[in-house]
Design a protein around this motif. Structure first.
Motif, mmCIF file in Angstrom:
data_model
loop_
_atom_site.group_PDB
_atom_site.id
_atom_site.type_symbol
_atom_site.label_atom_id
_atom_site.label_comp_id
_atom_site.label_asym_id
_atom_site.label_seq_id
_atom_site.Cartn_x
_atom_site.Cartn_y
_atom_site.Cartn_z
ATOM 1 N N UNK A 389 0.873 -1.271 0.057
ATOM 2 C CA UNK A 389 -0.127 0.069 -0.045
ATOM 3 C C UNK A 389 0.831 1.312 -0.010
ATOM 4 N N UNK A 390 2.069 1.284 0.670
ATOM 5 C CA UNK A 390 2.873 2.447 1.000
ATOM 6 C C UNK A 390 3.557 2.569 -0.602
ATOM 7 N N UNK A 391 4.071 1.541 -1.206
ATOM 8 C CA UNK A 391 4.575 1.722 -2.262
ATOM 9 C C UNK A 391 3.521 2.452 -3.474
ATOM 10 N N UNK A 392 2.235 1.936 -3.374
ATOM 11 C CA UNK A 392 1.414 2.460 -4.350
ATOM 12 C C UNK A 392 1.204 4.017 -4.230
ATOM 13 N N UNK A 393 1.266 4.311 -2.972
ATOM 14 C CA UNK A 393 0.880 5.807 -2.546
ATOM 15 C C UNK A 393 2.101 6.660 -2.883
ATOM 16 N N UNK A 394 3.356 6.182 -2.656
ATOM 17 C CA UNK A 394 4.769 6.927 -2.939
ATOM 18 C C UNK A 394 4.772 6.974 -4.360
ATOM 19 N N UNK A 395 4.222 6.152 -5.184
ATOM 20 C CA UNK A 395 4.197 6.205 -6.606
ATOM 21 C C UNK A 395 3.426 7.237 -7.143
ATOM 22 N N UNK A 396 2.146 7.542 -6.593
ATOM 23 C CA UNK A 396 1.532 8.613 -6.853
ATOM 24 C C UNK A 396 1.964 9.696 -6.214
ATOM 25 N N UNK A 397 2.841 9.892 -5.345
ATOM 26 C CA UNK A 397 3.201 11.159 -4.976
ATOM 27 C C UNK A 397 4.565 11.526 -5.459
#
Length: 538
Positions: A389-397
């Motif tokens: 989940x953190x990876x997915x958010x970091x990518x969008x950030x």
């Protein structure tokens, strides 16, 4: 002792339920059965799915105990009748039996042990209504009663309730230890069949809720053996198949999972009502992942008819159909006000749906919450979910390097757990991170690997998504989020206005804009606006 009664008792001890019930019937025809034998005959009937017969026989046992002035036996039968009938949806009759049990307890000064039976529905009522403190009090009292009167059935049910309550309160390790203690008594054959089946199925369901895949494997195998040794048993056998379906699905054996779910559905029709949710929910999950959306919706609806929300599956189905607002409403409703265990299970889907809707800041909050609850956990599945989940958010950030590191951590855990669908999703994330870092060779390797895994599973919607992602390679060097930011820049919005529009922080918008300038070799917002118009992005 009459031969029929001796056969009935022996068959009961050996868990040969059909033989036991038939022999008890013969013994009953030969003369009036004692209350204890009537109670055993009722249990055999209930385990064969013969509800009417079981309830009537247990009622006769209750009356015989009363006639013999055995208040404990009478209360025990009344309490089990109440619990069974309420679980079957007959709340009026069930409540009446529990009220009778309560009256008997209060009317007999020497029936203190009988009070313990009435704490079971009290504890369950608190647990299911989300009153964790009330549940803990009731089950702690129940354990005290059971220890005082050396009742193994009641003690193990108390340990089950205490464990579930602690897990709901967020005390996962302590809760799982209590469940293990209850399961030791079950697998050692120390308790009666009905409590044993209840504990088996409840513990396995709780393991899934707590992301404890190792325990779920271990106890599902034990339940499988227990059910196989009693082939004519109806209750719990369907639940066993539903638990098997969940494990098969996680490990990528979707055909086997679907077959197990169908068997669970069939056995539910024969009388194992508690299997309804698991049978239909697991069917819905497989159908959704395969792209059979209409069938999935029908299965989720059937699961929802049991009184439990079919989430996060139904929300993810809405997202797969492109109904983002519906998906958001469903998943937010499921998360809001839920107990810690349920909330933890919903968080990965909440992250996915918030990101799909463009709400990066809200997805960040959910991912951070998941990371906090996993920080001191020794459960690899929970750790993998948090990193994913953190990876997915970091990518969008816009933090491709951070996303790559987190996704690699998650993929290693998914691989060790042998969860191919989650691993394929993670490899697709890794591919997107490589593409953002302009490493097209590595991105293509990961995309091909993820596509092959999805195709082997039969995950048609995921294959289509990856094919669309691969086709985007030559269109623009920008990510989807960067294109959104560029369009808003070209529309004349400031960074602050863009942040408000996309639910981002101004810092994140500035990072996206910096990436856009670098990728397009531009130096100003005016040049970026001109590029957007040339590419017909606005």
């Amino acid at each position: 002792m009459p031969a029929a009664l001796e056969l009935a008792r022996t068959a009961y001890e050996e868990h040969r339920w059909t033989v036991a019930r038939d022999a008890f019937d013969v013994a009953q025809n030969e003369g009036q059965l004692p209350a204890r034998d009537l109670e055993l005959a009722a249990t055999a009937a209930l385990l064969l799915g013969l509800e009417t017969d079981g309830v009537e026989t247990l009622t006769r046992a209750h009356e015989e105990y009363l006639a013999a002035n055995d208040i404990v036996g009478a209360v025990r039968c009344a309490a089990w009748l109440g619990i069974h009938l309420m679980n079957a949806g007959n709340r009026a009759r069930g409540g009446g039996w529990l009220a009778r049990a309560q009256r008997l307890v209060h009317g007999d000064a020497e029936s203190e042990v009988a009070e313990g039976f009435l704490l079971i529905p009290v504890g369950l009522g608190s647990l299911y209504s989300g009153d964790v403190d009330g549940a803990l009090r009731a089950f702690d009292q129940l354990a005290t009663f059971a220890e005082r009167f050396a009742d193994r059935d009641i003690y193990c049910l108390a340990q089950l309730g205490r464990g579930q309550s602690r897990i709901m309160a967020g005390q996962v390790e302590d809760g799982m230890t209590l469940l293990d203690e209850a399961m030791v008594a079950v697998t050692a054959g120390e308790i009666s069949p009905l409590p044993a089946g209840i504990i088996y199925c409840a513990v396995i369901g709780t393991c899934h809720l707590a992301y404890d895949l190792k325990r779920a494997h271990e106890w599902t195998a034990a339940l499988d053996q227990w059910c196989a040794a009693q082939p004519d048993m109806i209750p719990f056998s369907a639940q066993c198949q539903a638990h098997r379906a969940a494990l098969y699905r996680l490990h990528g054996a979707w055909s086997e999972a679907y077959s197990a779910a169908l068997i669970a559905e069939e056995r539910f029709g024969l009388g194992d009502r508690d299997a309804a949710y698991g049978a239909f929910y697991q069917k819905g999950e497989i159908e959704r992942l395969r792209g059979e959306f209409d069938d999935a919706e029908a299965s989720y609806r059937r699961a929802g008819e049991t009184g439990f929300e079919p989430q996060p599956g139904l929300a993810l189905l809405a997202l797969a159909r492109g109904h983002r607002d519906v998906a958001l409403a469903l998943i937010r409703g499921a998360v809001e006000g839920s107990d810690p265990g349920t909330r933890r299970r919903m968080l990965p889907a909440l992250v996915t749906i918030e990101l799909a809707a463009g709400h990066v800041e809200l997805a960040r909050a959910a991912a951070d919450e998941l990371r906090v609850v996993s920080s001191d956990s020794r459960m690899p599945m929970l750790n993998a979910s948090a990193s994913h989940a953190n990876a997915a958010v970091l990518l969008e950030e816009g933090d491709a390097l951070g996303a790559l590191g987190e996704a690699r951590r998650a993929s290693a855990l998914w691989r060790d757990l042998d969860l191919p669908f989650e691993l394929a999703q993670c490899r697709a994330l890794i591919a997107r991170a490589h593409r953002m870092l302009e490493d097209e060779i590595s991105a293509e390797v990961e995309l091909q690997a993820a596509r092959a895994m999805f195709a082997e599973l039969g995950a048609t919607p995921s294959v289509r998504e990856l094919d669309a992602l691969r086709r985007q390679r030559g269109d623009s060097p920008l990510t989807t989020r960067e294109v959104e930011v560029l369009r808003l820049v070209a529309s004349g919005l400031t960074n602050k206005a863009i942040a408000a529009e996309l639910y981002l922080s101004e810092k994140t918008v500035a990072r996206h804009l910096s990436n856009i300038f670098a990728k397009l070799d531009l130096t100003s917002r005016a040049a970026a606006t001109a590029y957007a118009y040339r590419q017909r992005l606005v």
